[in-house]
Motif scaffolding. Structure first.
Motif, PDB file in Angstrom:
ATOM      1  N   LEU A 123       0.934  -1.274   0.043  1.00 31.68           N
ATOM      2  CA  LEU A 123       0.330   0.002   0.005  1.00 31.68           C
ATOM      3  C   LEU A 123       1.143   1.360  -0.032  1.00 31.68           C
ATOM      4  O   LEU A 123      -0.497   2.367   0.122  1.00 31.68           O
ATOM      5  CB  LEU A 123      -0.520  -0.158   1.385  1.00 31.68           C
ATOM      6  N   GLN A 124       2.353   1.286   0.061  1.00 31.65           N
ATOM      7  CA  GLN A 124       3.296   2.297   0.038  1.00 31.65           C
ATOM      8  C   GLN A 124       3.082   3.148  -0.523  1.00 31.65           C
ATOM      9  O   GLN A 124       2.672   4.086  -0.030  1.00 31.65           O
ATOM     10  CB  GLN A 124       4.725   1.349  -0.080  1.00 31.65           C
ATOM     11  N   PRO A 125       2.525   2.721  -1.860  1.00 28.85           N
ATOM     12  CA  PRO A 125       2.259   4.012  -3.413  1.00 28.85           C
ATOM     13  C   PRO A 125       0.834   4.782  -2.962  1.00 28.85           C
ATOM     14  O   PRO A 125       1.026   6.298  -2.925  1.00 28.85           O
ATOM     15  CB  PRO A 125       2.114   3.494  -4.599  1.00 28.85           C
ATOM     16  N   LEU A 126      -0.016   4.734  -2.426  1.00 34.58           N
ATOM     17  CA  LEU A 126      -1.105   4.718  -2.093  1.00 34.58           C
ATOM     18  C   LEU A 126      -1.098   5.813  -0.410  1.00 34.58           C
ATOM     19  O   LEU A 126      -1.797   7.233  -0.962  1.00 34.58           O
ATOM     20  CB  LEU A 126      -2.389   4.109  -1.816  1.00 34.58           C
ATOM     21  N   LEU A 127      -0.136   5.206   0.141  1.00 37.50           N
ATOM     22  CA  LEU A 127      -0.399   6.047   1.565  1.00 37.50           C
ATOM     23  C   LEU A 127       0.941   6.799   1.186  1.00 37.50           C
ATOM     24  O   LEU A 127       0.676   7.826   1.982  1.00 37.50           O
ATOM     25  CB  LEU A 127       0.472   4.905   2.462  1.00 37.50           C
ATOM     26  N   ALA A 141      -6.295  17.796  -3.726  1.00 38.83           N
ATOM     27  CA  ALA A 141      -8.290  18.149  -3.897  1.00 38.83           C
ATOM     28  C   ALA A 141      -9.016  19.017  -3.654  1.00 38.83           C
ATOM     29  O   ALA A 141      -9.648  19.961  -3.579  1.00 38.83           O
ATOM     30  CB  ALA A 141      -8.588  17.064  -3.464  1.00 38.83           C
ATOM     31  N   LYS A 142      -8.344  19.784  -1.714  1.00 37.96           N
ATOM     32  CA  LYS A 142      -8.807  20.959  -1.338  1.00 37.96           C
ATOM     33  C   LYS A 142      -8.900  22.188  -1.871  1.00 37.96           C
ATOM     34  O   LYS A 142      -8.915  23.265  -2.097  1.00 37.96           O
ATOM     35  CB  LYS A 142      -8.035  20.808   0.513  1.00 37.96           C
ATOM     36  N   THR A 143      -7.457  22.474  -2.077  1.00 37.59           N
ATOM     37  CA  THR A 143      -7.098  22.979  -2.762  1.00 37.59           C
ATOM     38  C   THR A 143      -7.738  24.214  -4.360  1.00 37.59           C
ATOM     39  O   THR A 143      -7.857  24.984  -4.694  1.00 37.59           O
ATOM     40  CB  THR A 143      -5.071  23.168  -3.041  1.00 37.59           C
ATOM     41  N   LYS A 144      -7.409  23.459  -4.655  1.00 45.18           N
ATOM     42  CA  LYS A 144      -8.035  22.552  -6.594  1.00 45.18           C
ATOM     43  C   LYS A 144      -9.722  21.545  -6.355  1.00 45.18           C
ATOM     44  O   LYS A 144      -8.803  20.477  -7.089  1.00 45.18           O
ATOM     45  CB  LYS A 144      -7.455  22.522  -7.160  1.00 45.18           C
ATOM     46  N   PRO A 145     -10.624  22.295  -6.011  1.00 45.11           N
ATOM     47  CA  PRO A 145     -11.900  21.157  -5.843  1.00 45.11           C
ATOM     48  C   PRO A 145     -12.240  21.198  -7.359  1.00 45.11           C
ATOM     49  O   PRO A 145     -12.725  20.121  -7.181  1.00 45.11           O
ATOM     50  CB  PRO A 145     -12.293  21.959  -4.957  1.00 45.11           C
ATOM     51  N   ASP A 146     -12.307  21.615  -8.491  1.00 47.28           N
ATOM     52  CA  ASP A 146     -12.397  21.716  -9.819  1.00 47.28           C
ATOM     53  C   ASP A 146     -11.385  20.640 -10.305  1.00 47.28           C
ATOM     54  O   ASP A 146     -11.103  20.030 -11.458  1.00 47.28           O
ATOM     55  CB  ASP A 146     -12.574  22.198 -10.007  1.00 47.28           C
ATOM     56  N   LEU A 147     -10.566  20.115  -9.620  1.00 49.84           N
ATOM     57  CA  LEU A 147      -9.127  19.000 -10.070  1.00 49.84           C
ATOM     58  C   LEU A 147     -10.507  16.951 -10.245  1.00 49.84           C
ATOM     59  O   LEU A 147     -10.475  17.101  -9.439  1.00 49.84           O
ATOM     60  CB  LEU A 147      -8.317  18.660  -9.387  1.00 49.84           C
ATOM     61  N   PRO A 148     -10.215  16.905 -11.771  1.00 52.93           N
ATOM     62  CA  PRO A 148     -10.841  15.759 -12.552  1.00 52.93           C
ATOM     63  C   PRO A 148     -10.315  14.467 -11.461  1.00 52.93           C
ATOM     64  O   PRO A 148      -9.185  14.230 -11.260  1.00 52.93           O
ATOM     65  CB  PRO A 148     -10.787  15.870 -13.782  1.00 52.93           C
ATOM     66  N   ALA A 149     -11.185  13.875 -11.642  1.00 51.53           N
ATOM     67  CA  ALA A 149     -10.957  12.229 -10.127  1.00 51.53           C
ATOM     68  C   ALA A 149     -10.295  11.454 -10.751  1.00 51.53           C
ATOM     69  O   ALA A 149      -9.575  11.013 -10.671  1.00 51.53           O
ATOM     70  CB  ALA A 149     -12.153  12.185  -9.847  1.00 51.53           C
ATOM     71  N   LYS A 150     -10.807  11.407 -12.394  1.00 49.43           N
ATOM     72  CA  LYS A 150      -9.853  10.276 -13.155  1.00 49.43           C
ATOM     73  C   LYS A 150      -7.926  10.866 -12.966  1.00 49.43           C
ATOM     74  O   LYS A 150      -7.265  10.131 -12.994  1.00 49.43           O
ATOM     75  CB  LYS A 150     -10.109  10.473 -14.262  1.00 49.43           C
ATOM     76  N   ASN A 151      -7.615  12.314 -12.439  1.00 48.65           N
ATOM     77  CA  ASN A 151      -6.288  12.127 -12.737  1.00 48.65           C
ATOM     78  C   ASN A 151      -5.574  11.472 -10.903  1.00 48.65           C
ATOM     79  O   ASN A 151      -4.324  11.270 -10.741  1.00 48.65           O
ATOM     80  CB  ASN A 151      -5.645  13.256 -11.753  1.00 48.65           C
ATOM     81  N   LEU A 152      -6.645  11.281  -9.953  1.00 50.97           N
ATOM     82  CA  LEU A 152      -7.213  10.231  -8.900  1.00 50.97           C
ATOM     83  C   LEU A 152      -6.468   9.191  -8.982  1.00 50.97           C
ATOM     84  O   LEU A 152      -6.036   8.210  -8.071  1.00 50.97           O
ATOM     85  CB  LEU A 152      -7.361  10.779  -7.164  1.00 50.97           C
ATOM     86  N   ILE A 153      -7.182   8.078  -9.765  1.00 48.48           N
ATOM     87  CA  ILE A 153      -7.279   6.865 -10.130  1.00 48.48           C
ATOM     88  C   ILE A 153      -6.458   6.068  -9.953  1.00 48.48           C
ATOM     89  O   ILE A 153      -5.933   4.945  -9.549  1.00 48.48           O
ATOM     90  CB  ILE A 153      -8.097   6.662 -11.645  1.00 48.48           C
ATOM     91  N   SER A 154      -4.929   6.486 -10.904  1.00 54.03           N
ATOM     92  CA  SER A 154      -4.216   5.959 -10.828  1.00 54.03           C
ATOM     93  C   SER A 154      -3.899   6.233  -9.273  1.00 54.03           C
ATOM     94  O   SER A 154      -2.811   4.434  -8.681  1.00 54.03           O
ATOM     95  CB  SER A 154      -3.303   6.026 -11.387  1.00 54.03           C
ATOM     96  N   LEU A 155      -3.580   6.153  -7.991  1.00 49.31           N
ATOM     97  CA  LEU A 155      -3.429   6.455  -6.858  1.00 49.31           C
ATOM     98  C   LEU A 155      -4.023   4.692  -5.783  1.00 49.31           C
ATOM     99  O   LEU A 155      -3.376   4.056  -5.715  1.00 49.31           O
ATOM    100  CB  LEU A 155      -3.624   6.944  -5.486  1.00 49.31           C
ATOM    101  N   PHE A 156      -5.060   4.023  -6.367  1.00 48.07           N
ATOM    102  CA  PHE A 156      -5.953   3.212  -5.676  1.00 48.07           C
ATOM    103  C   PHE A 156      -5.664   1.770  -6.698  1.00 48.07           C
ATOM    104  O   PHE A 156      -5.841   0.781  -6.101  1.00 48.07           O
ATOM    105  CB  PHE A 156      -7.633   3.382  -6.218  1.00 48.07           C
ATOM    106  N   THR A 157      -4.118   1.887  -7.545  1.00 51.17           N
ATOM    107  CA  THR A 157      -3.675   0.026  -8.059  1.00 51.17           C
ATOM    108  C   THR A 157      -3.402   0.487  -6.885  1.00 51.17           C
ATOM    109  O   THR A 157      -3.485  -1.514  -6.753  1.00 51.17           O
ATOM    110  CB  THR A 157      -2.687   0.874  -9.129  1.00 51.17           C
ATOM    111  N   SER A 158      -2.364   0.611  -6.280  1.00 51.27           N
ATOM    112  CA  SER A 158      -1.762  -0.683  -5.255  1.00 51.27           C
ATOM    113  C   SER A 158      -2.906  -1.271  -4.188  1.00 51.27           C
ATOM    114  O   SER A 158      -2.431  -2.752  -3.706  1.00 51.27           O
ATOM    115  CB  SER A 158      -0.878   0.558  -3.998  1.00 51.27           C
ATOM    116  N   LEU A 159      -3.660  -0.081  -3.917  1.00 52.01           N
ATOM    117  CA  LEU A 159      -5.143  -1.474  -3.297  1.00 52.01           C
ATOM    118  C   LEU A 159      -5.722  -2.094  -3.855  1.00 52.01           C
ATOM    119  O   LEU A 159      -5.990  -3.309  -3.717  1.00 52.01           O
ATOM    120  CB  LEU A 159      -5.872   0.329  -2.447  1.00 52.01           C
ATOM    121  N   GLU A 160      -5.979  -2.146  -5.106  1.00 48.95           N
ATOM    122  CA  GLU A 160      -6.579  -3.256  -5.962  1.00 48.95           C
ATOM    123  C   GLU A 160      -5.370  -4.165  -6.348  1.00 48.95           C
ATOM    124  O   GLU A 160      -5.815  -5.256  -6.353  1.00 48.95           O
ATOM    125  CB  GLU A 160      -6.963  -2.416  -7.162  1.00 48.95           C
ATOM    126  N   ASN A 161      -3.789  -3.635  -6.449  1.00 48.33           N
ATOM    127  CA  ASN A 161      -3.344  -5.064  -5.923  1.00 48.33           C
ATOM    128  C   ASN A 161      -3.191  -5.973  -5.142  1.00 48.33           C
ATOM    129  O   ASN A 161      -2.853  -7.410  -4.432  1.00 48.33           O
ATOM    130  CB  ASN A 161      -1.740  -5.385  -6.614  1.00 48.33           C
TER     131      ASN A 161
END
Length: 196
Positions: A96-100, A110-130
């Motif tokens: 989980l290290q990459p995600l953490l 996300a707090k600083t730029k609330p209009d940031l597209p969620a798709k930019n964050l999806i790659s973070l969850f690859t380690s969780l899926e693995n």
């Protein structure tokens, strides 16, 4: 079979052995006296008492040895359990290290730029899926998938949903083989902003 289960079995066997030695070890000498047909002379009685004392001392020593073994096995079991827990935590953290590592930065963005597209964050969850894949966990359904309601694997958001009725998966569930870890949450309708 897990090493900790084997150690637990050995400890359990030792405890039962100690119990039987205490319960039946000392009473067997008493029962032998009941069935003796010969008249005992004082010298025979003294010899038997000496033998009984020796047997009792042997039993006590064996009980003490078994208690020491039992204690040693308990300590080994605790050490093994602690080591397994530590190994599990280290391995899980490594996966989980990459995600953490990236999550706090992504949260700040996300707090600083609330209009940031969620798709930019999806790659973070690859380690969780693995991690879930390595554990052999499977998802129950896919988000917004239309399925027939099955109370064995689904959790309805209202009591009026009937078995077999068409529902939408709002949140996926998880299973480990036949064991349902968490049922998928289902609803009769999709959220209003997702309906066409």
């Amino acid at each position: 079979m897990d090493f900790s289960h084997i150690l637990t079995g050995i400890v359990f066997w030792l405890i039962i052995s100690i119990f039987f030695l205490i319960t039946f070890g000392s009473s067997s000498g008493k029962n032998d006296h009941k069935f003796s047909l010969a008249k005992k002379s004082p010298s025979n009685t003294t010899k038997e008492n000496n033998l009984n004392d020796l047997n009792n001392n042997d039993n006590r020593e064996e009980i003490i040895n078994l208690q020491k073994q039992c204690q040693r096995l308990r300590e080994e079991l605790e050490a093994q359990s602690s080591l397994l827990k530590s190994d599990f935590r280290s391995e899980t953290f490594e996966q989980l290290q990459p995600l953490l590592t990236n999550y706090p930065t992504a949260r700040k963005m996300a707090k600083t730029k609330p209009d940031l597209p969620a798709k930019n964050l999806i790659s973070l969850f690859t380690s969780l899926e693995n991690l879930l894949e390595n554990w052999g966990y499977e998802t129950i359904g896919k988000p917004w998938e239309k399925v027939n309601y099955n109370p064995q694997i689904h959790q309805a958001d209202s009591d009026d949903i009937e078995v077999g009725e068409s529902v939408y998966i709002r949140f996926v569930g998880y299973r480990d083989g036949d064991n349902i870890l968490y049922p998928a949450k289902v609803s009769l309708n999709l959220p209003p902003n997702l309906q066409s």
